[in-house]
Write a protein that holds these residues in place. Structure first.
Motif, mmCIF file in Angstrom:
data_model
loop_
_atom_site.group_PDB
_atom_site.id
_atom_site.type_symbol
_atom_site.label_atom_id
_atom_site.label_comp_id
_atom_site.label_asym_id
_atom_site.label_seq_id
_atom_site.Cartn_x
_atom_site.Cartn_y
_atom_site.Cartn_z
ATOM 1 N N THR A 68 1.802 14.502 58.439
ATOM 2 C CA THR A 68 1.618 15.940 58.186
ATOM 3 C C THR A 68 0.670 16.150 57.019
ATOM 4 N N PHE A 69 -0.579 16.457 57.327
ATOM 5 C CA PHE A 69 -1.556 16.739 56.273
ATOM 6 C C PHE A 69 -1.362 18.166 55.792
ATOM 7 N N LEU A 70 -1.446 18.354 54.472
ATOM 8 C CA LEU A 70 -1.325 19.703 53.918
ATOM 9 C C LEU A 70 -2.719 20.301 53.737
ATOM 10 N N GLY A 71 -2.830 21.588 54.036
ATOM 11 C CA GLY A 71 -4.116 22.271 53.894
ATOM 12 C C GLY A 71 -3.911 23.764 53.991
ATOM 13 N N PRO A 72 -4.966 24.550 53.792
ATOM 14 C CA PRO A 72 -4.837 26.003 53.878
ATOM 15 C C PRO A 72 -4.372 26.434 55.275
ATOM 16 N N PRO A 73 -3.706 27.591 55.390
ATOM 17 C CA PRO A 73 -3.385 28.507 54.296
ATOM 18 C C PRO A 73 -2.260 27.959 53.410
ATOM 19 N N TRP A 74 -2.487 28.008 52.114
ATOM 20 C CA TRP A 74 -1.489 27.514 51.170
ATOM 21 C C TRP A 74 -1.528 28.326 49.888
ATOM 22 N N CYS A 75 -0.502 28.142 49.040
ATOM 23 C CA CYS A 75 -0.449 28.828 47.749
ATOM 24 C C CYS A 75 -1.677 28.414 46.943
ATOM 25 N N ASP A 76 -2.382 29.404 46.445
ATOM 26 C CA ASP A 76 -3.627 29.147 45.734
ATOM 27 C C ASP A 76 -3.404 28.250 44.509
ATOM 28 N N ARG A 77 -2.207 28.324 43.940
ATOM 29 C CA ARG A 77 -1.964 27.569 42.708
ATOM 30 C C ARG A 77 -1.351 26.184 42.964
ATOM 31 N N CYS A 78 -0.285 26.133 43.764
ATOM 32 C CA CYS A 78 0.424 24.845 43.882
ATOM 33 C C CYS A 78 0.215 24.146 45.222
ATOM 34 N N GLY A 79 -0.513 24.776 46.165
ATOM 35 C CA GLY A 79 -0.796 24.116 47.426
ATOM 36 C C GLY A 79 0.371 24.062 48.390
ATOM 37 N N LEU A 80 1.398 24.895 48.170
ATOM 38 C CA LEU A 80 2.511 24.952 49.132
ATOM 39 C C LEU A 80 2.004 25.641 50.404
ATOM 40 N N PRO A 81 2.130 24.976 51.571
ATOM 41 C CA PRO A 81 1.575 25.576 52.786
ATOM 42 C C PRO A 81 2.324 26.851 53.184
ATOM 43 N N PHE A 82 1.571 27.829 53.677
ATOM 44 C CA PHE A 82 2.146 29.057 54.240
ATOM 45 C C PHE A 82 2.133 28.959 55.762
ATOM 46 N N ASP A 83 3.078 29.642 56.396
ATOM 47 C CA ASP A 83 3.125 29.625 57.861
ATOM 48 C C ASP A 83 1.940 30.365 58.464
ATOM 49 N N TYR A 84 1.459 31.363 57.762
ATOM 50 C CA TYR A 84 0.289 32.097 58.270
ATOM 51 C C TYR A 84 -0.569 32.522 57.084
ATOM 52 N N ASP A 85 -1.802 32.894 57.382
ATOM 53 C CA ASP A 85 -2.773 33.219 56.338
ATOM 54 C C ASP A 85 -2.456 34.590 55.744
ATOM 55 N N VAL A 86 -2.152 34.608 54.440
ATOM 56 C CA VAL A 86 -1.829 35.881 53.794
ATOM 57 C C VAL A 86 -2.966 36.331 52.858
ATOM 58 N N GLY A 87 -4.139 35.745 53.047
ATOM 59 C CA GLY A 87 -5.309 36.173 52.283
ATOM 60 C C GLY A 87 -5.598 35.277 51.093
ATOM 61 N N ALA A 88 -6.833 35.354 50.632
ATOM 62 C CA ALA A 88 -7.282 34.494 49.528
ATOM 63 C C ALA A 88 -6.502 34.820 48.258
ATOM 64 N N GLY A 89 -6.176 33.792 47.494
ATOM 65 C CA GLY A 89 -5.531 33.981 46.192
ATOM 66 C C GLY A 89 -4.040 34.224 46.258
ATOM 67 N N LEU A 91 -0.078 33.656 46.252
ATOM 68 C CA LEU A 91 0.769 32.687 45.546
ATOM 69 C C LEU A 91 2.156 32.634 46.163
ATOM 70 N N CYS A 92 2.824 31.470 46.037
ATOM 71 C CA CYS A 92 4.204 31.338 46.488
ATOM 72 C C CYS A 92 5.126 31.955 45.423
ATOM 73 N N GLY A 93 6.414 32.060 45.741
ATOM 74 C CA GLY A 93 7.377 32.690 44.833
ATOM 75 C C GLY A 93 7.429 32.020 43.465
ATOM 76 N N ASP A 94 7.486 30.661 43.457
ATOM 77 C CA ASP A 94 7.559 29.933 42.187
ATOM 78 C C ASP A 94 6.335 30.222 41.315
ATOM 79 N N CYS A 95 5.175 30.260 41.947
ATOM 80 C CA CYS A 95 3.941 30.455 41.173
ATOM 81 C C CYS A 95 3.826 31.903 40.686
ATOM 82 N N VAL A 96 4.331 32.864 41.472
ATOM 83 C CA VAL A 96 4.349 34.255 41.009
ATOM 84 C C VAL A 96 5.212 34.342 39.747
ATOM 85 N N ARG A 97 6.343 33.588 39.742
ATOM 86 C CA ARG A 97 7.235 33.609 38.567
ATOM 87 C C ARG A 97 6.670 32.804 37.400
ATOM 88 N N GLY A 98 5.570 32.097 37.647
ATOM 89 C CA GLY A 98 4.967 31.284 36.580
ATOM 90 C C GLY A 98 5.856 30.140 36.168
#
Ligand SMILES: [Zn+2]
Ligand SMILES: [Zn+2]
Length: 267
Positions: A68-89, A91-98
């Motif tokens: 399983t290769f990881l790639g976009p769409p993913w969290c712009d900061r930590c690279g956590l993959p998203f199920d679908y493309d939510v737009g450039a930039g 962030l996942c929940g953890d990264c929003v919380r800093g």
């Protein structure tokens, strides 16, 4: 996959260019001949299942498709993959919380059954040749990290553990990434000053306690990282406790922002 193949080719070409200057014009044909003779005796095999393949340091088609290769769409900061493309930039929940200390983080693979055995063989089984394959994948997943000047720093092992394992797997990855990208690696400045029990089986808070104060920058080499961006390299990103302890040590010594790059990430 459409992204991966051209990048591999590009990186291989870059490595070839760099190799030319080191080997010299006479040495290269001799090296090629030696390699071909070697291949006739020991043809290249899939690094995962051992099936015959066309090129060294690769996987057969079946193993390739299982990983399983990881790639976009993913969290712009930590690279956590998203199920679908939510737009450039995005962030996942953890990264929003800093919640994390790193500037950016990227991993090449999801840590699952398809890659676990390969990574354990690399880490504990002494198959250091896997660093070439893993570093190629990391260079692609972490391409953004290599776009600006930085120094590649491996997570260090305690000297006693390094002697037992013969090599530090993260330092091998860092050296290989340096060869592929042209950025310098520094396996000496960040050191493990405390011998800690294995992190296996521990939860995040126990892991954090376990590695607290375990890393430091060698005072004699501090000037090598002061003010510089760091790409911290490790094999598996599990809870992030080890990486955070390393980042704290680098920042305390005056480094610039630290990003994290690993072969695989526990999802
Ligand atoms: Zn295979
Ligand atoms: Zn994130």
């Amino acid at each position: 996959m459409f992204l991966v193949l051209p990048c591999h080719q590009y990186l291989a070409e870059k490595a070839g260019e760099r190799g030319d200057s080191m080997i010299g014009s006479l040495g290269r044909p001799a090296l090629h001949l030696g390699r071909r003779l070697f291949d006739l005796v020991l043809p290249p095999r899939c690094k995962k299942c051992g099936a015959l393949v066309v090129e060294d340091d690769g996987l057969c088609a079946e193993c390739w498709s299982a990983v399983t290769f990881l790639g976009p769409p993913w969290c712009d900061r930590c690279g956590l993959p998203f199920d679908y493309d939510v737009g450039a930039g995005a962030l996942c929940g953890d990264c929003v919380r800093g919640a994390s200390l790193f500037e950016l983080a990227r991993s090449a693979l999801a840590y699952d059954d398809a890659c676990r055995e390969m990574i354990l063989r690399f880490k504990h089984g002494g198959d250091e040749t896997l660093s070439r394959l893993f570093a190629r994948w990391m260079a692609i997943a972490g391409a953004e990290l290599f776009a600006e000047p930085a120094v590649i720093v491996p997570v260090p092992l305690h000297p006693w553990r390094r002697i037992r394992r013969r090599f530090n797997q993260s330092a091998l990855l860092a050296a290989e990434l340096s060869r592929l990208t042209g950025l310098a690696d520094d396996p000496l400045s960040l050191v493990r000053v405390k011998r800690t029990p294995s992190q296996g089986g521990l939860g995040k808070s126990a892991r954090t306690l376990n590695v607290r104060g375990a890393f430091a920058v060698d005072p004699g080499r501090r000037e090598r990282i002061v003010g510089r961006r760091i790409i911290l390299v490790d094999d598996v990103w599990t809870s992030g406790a080890t990486a955070e302890a390393c980042i704290r040590a680098c920042r305390k010594a005056g480094s610039g922002p630290v990003s994290l790059l690993t072969v695989a990430r526990v999802m």
